[in-house]
Write an enzyme that holds these catalytic residues in place. Structure first.
Site, PDB file in Angstrom:
ATOM      1  CG  HIS A 150      -1.978  -1.036   1.211  1.00 56.49           C
ATOM      2  ND1 HIS A 150      -2.851  -1.217   0.155  1.00 56.49           N
ATOM      3  CD2 HIS A 150      -2.295  -1.994   2.123  1.00 56.49           C
ATOM      4  CE1 HIS A 150      -3.655  -2.247   0.426  1.00 56.49           C
ATOM      5  NE2 HIS A 150      -3.332  -2.738   1.609  1.00 56.49           N
ATOM      6  CG  HIS A 182      -6.576  -5.456   1.678  1.00 53.54           C
ATOM      7  ND1 HIS A 182      -5.987  -6.310   2.597  1.00 53.54           N
ATOM      8  CD2 HIS A 182      -7.789  -5.122   2.167  1.00 53.54           C
ATOM      9  CE1 HIS A 182      -6.826  -6.462   3.622  1.00 53.54           C
ATOM     10  NE2 HIS A 182      -7.930  -5.765   3.386  1.00 53.54           N
ATOM     11  CG  ASP A 205      -4.876 -10.139   3.256  1.00 53.44           C
ATOM     12  OD1 ASP A 205      -4.576 -10.633   2.155  1.00 53.44           O
ATOM     13  OD2 ASP A 205      -4.619  -8.954   3.555  1.00 53.44           O
ATOM     14  CG  ASP A 252      -2.800  -8.428   0.630  1.00 53.02           C
ATOM     15  OD1 ASP A 252      -2.071  -8.787   1.562  1.00 53.02           O
ATOM     16  OD2 ASP A 252      -3.829  -7.734   0.776  1.00 53.02           O
TER      17      ASP A 252
HETATM   18 ZN   LIG Z   1      -4.092  -7.246   2.653  1.00 49.34          ZN
END
Ligand SMILES: [Zn+2]
Length: 319
Positions: A130, A169, A254, A167
């Protein structure tokens, strides 16, 4: 001429547990301890251990702006609890731990490029995907995979690097860093409609980097079969078109069933299937070279079992 190793190296180190995110935080030292204990069980003859090394400031600047690096340093030495650019908790050790994490991925890249191992899995924290050029967010400080991609270009002269990010996200930081960069292809499978709310399918890169990104947002609770089908229909062909010389994985776990932050409900077998496919692409175009860097994964037992499944599959898929 020396024989090139076919082994998968692994890296873990208790130094990453010094990054203290505070009580009740999902990106905890505890999740790392559980993963480290599982990786320690893997036989060293099959999975050689790779060393730590500290990234230099110049290496951090391969993917980040100098003012952002300085901001991180200042926030950490002034004992802030949170990085001022976003939702990343820090402690007095966080700057040094983040440098260790980036450095470990670079050490793994060097070990693969020298042929000491064929592939590598780096269990590091804090995560990185991120973090943009100028902003830490989403538990991330420095973007290890982005630094490694630019290190491969600068230090090893490679021209086509693929980053596969599974991931749950979307890796907004990595995408942003390479959005207009034709030498780095960013491919993400992620859950649609959750943090950081980026990664729409129509975002394919810009400028010279057009078709330099591929986003495959997946529906909540869509499961592993859907993810593998999306890979086979879109991701595999896109990577074959790009012909990477090296593949980096932003390996978050995740998306796994029971994870408190993700809802894709993948099984360990899903991560095996993805690993097998990524390694297949690498075998075809990149001499097999893959380095994975840990991102998320917040249910510690699930993180450990999925990561070990991934590492074992990396070893199985060699040659
Ligand atoms: Zn994540």
């Amino acid at each position: 001429m020396t024989m090139k190793s076919k082994l998968t190296g692994i890296h873990y180190d208790s130094c990453y547990e010094a990054h203290d995110t505070g009580p009740g935080h999902p990106e905890s030292a505890e999740r790392y301890r559980v993963l480290r204990a599982a990786l320690e069980e893997l036989p060293v003859e099959e999975f050689p251990r790779l060393p730590r090394r500290t990234a230099t400031v110049a290496e951090v600047l391969l993917a980040h702006e100098a003012h952002y690096h300085d901001l991180v340093y200042r926030d950490v030495v002034s004992c802030s609890d949170v990085l001022r650019t976003g939702d990343t908790n820090i402690c007095p050790e966080s700057y040094e731990v983040a440098l260790e994490a980036s450095g470990a991925v670079l050490a793994a890249v060097d070990a693969v490029m020298r042929g000491e191992v064929l592939r590598a899995f780096c269990a590091v924290r804090p995560p990185g995907h991120h973090a943009t050029r100028a902003r830490g967010m989403g538990f991330c400080i420095f973007n290890h995979v982005a630094i490694a991609a630019n290190y491969l270009r600068k230090q090893h002269g490679l021209k086509r690097i693929a980053i596969v990010d599974w991931d749950v996200h979307h890796g907004n930081g990595t995408e942003e860093i390479f959005y207009e960069e034709p030498e780095v292809f960013y491919l993400s499978l992620h859950e649609a409609g959750i943090y950081p709310f980026t990664g729409r399918a129509e975002n394919r890169g810009a400028g010279k980097g057009v078709v330099g990104a591929l986003n495959l947002p997946l529906k909540h609770a869509s499961g592993g079969t859907t993810a593998l089908a999306a890979w086979d229909e879109f991701a595999g062909p896109a990577l074959d078109g790009f012909k990477p010389e090296f593949v980096l994985i932003s390996a978050g776990f995740d998306a796994r069933v029971r994870d408190p932050l993700g809802g894709l409900e993948w099984e360990d077998e899903t991560f095996e299937g993805l690993t097998e496919r990524v390694c297949g692409v690498a075998e075809k175009w990149a001499g097999g070279k893959v380095v994975a860097s840990l991102e998320g994964g917040y249910w510690p037992p699930g993180l450990a079992s999925a990561a070990v499944a991934c590492v074992r599959e990396m070893a199985k898929s060699s040659g």
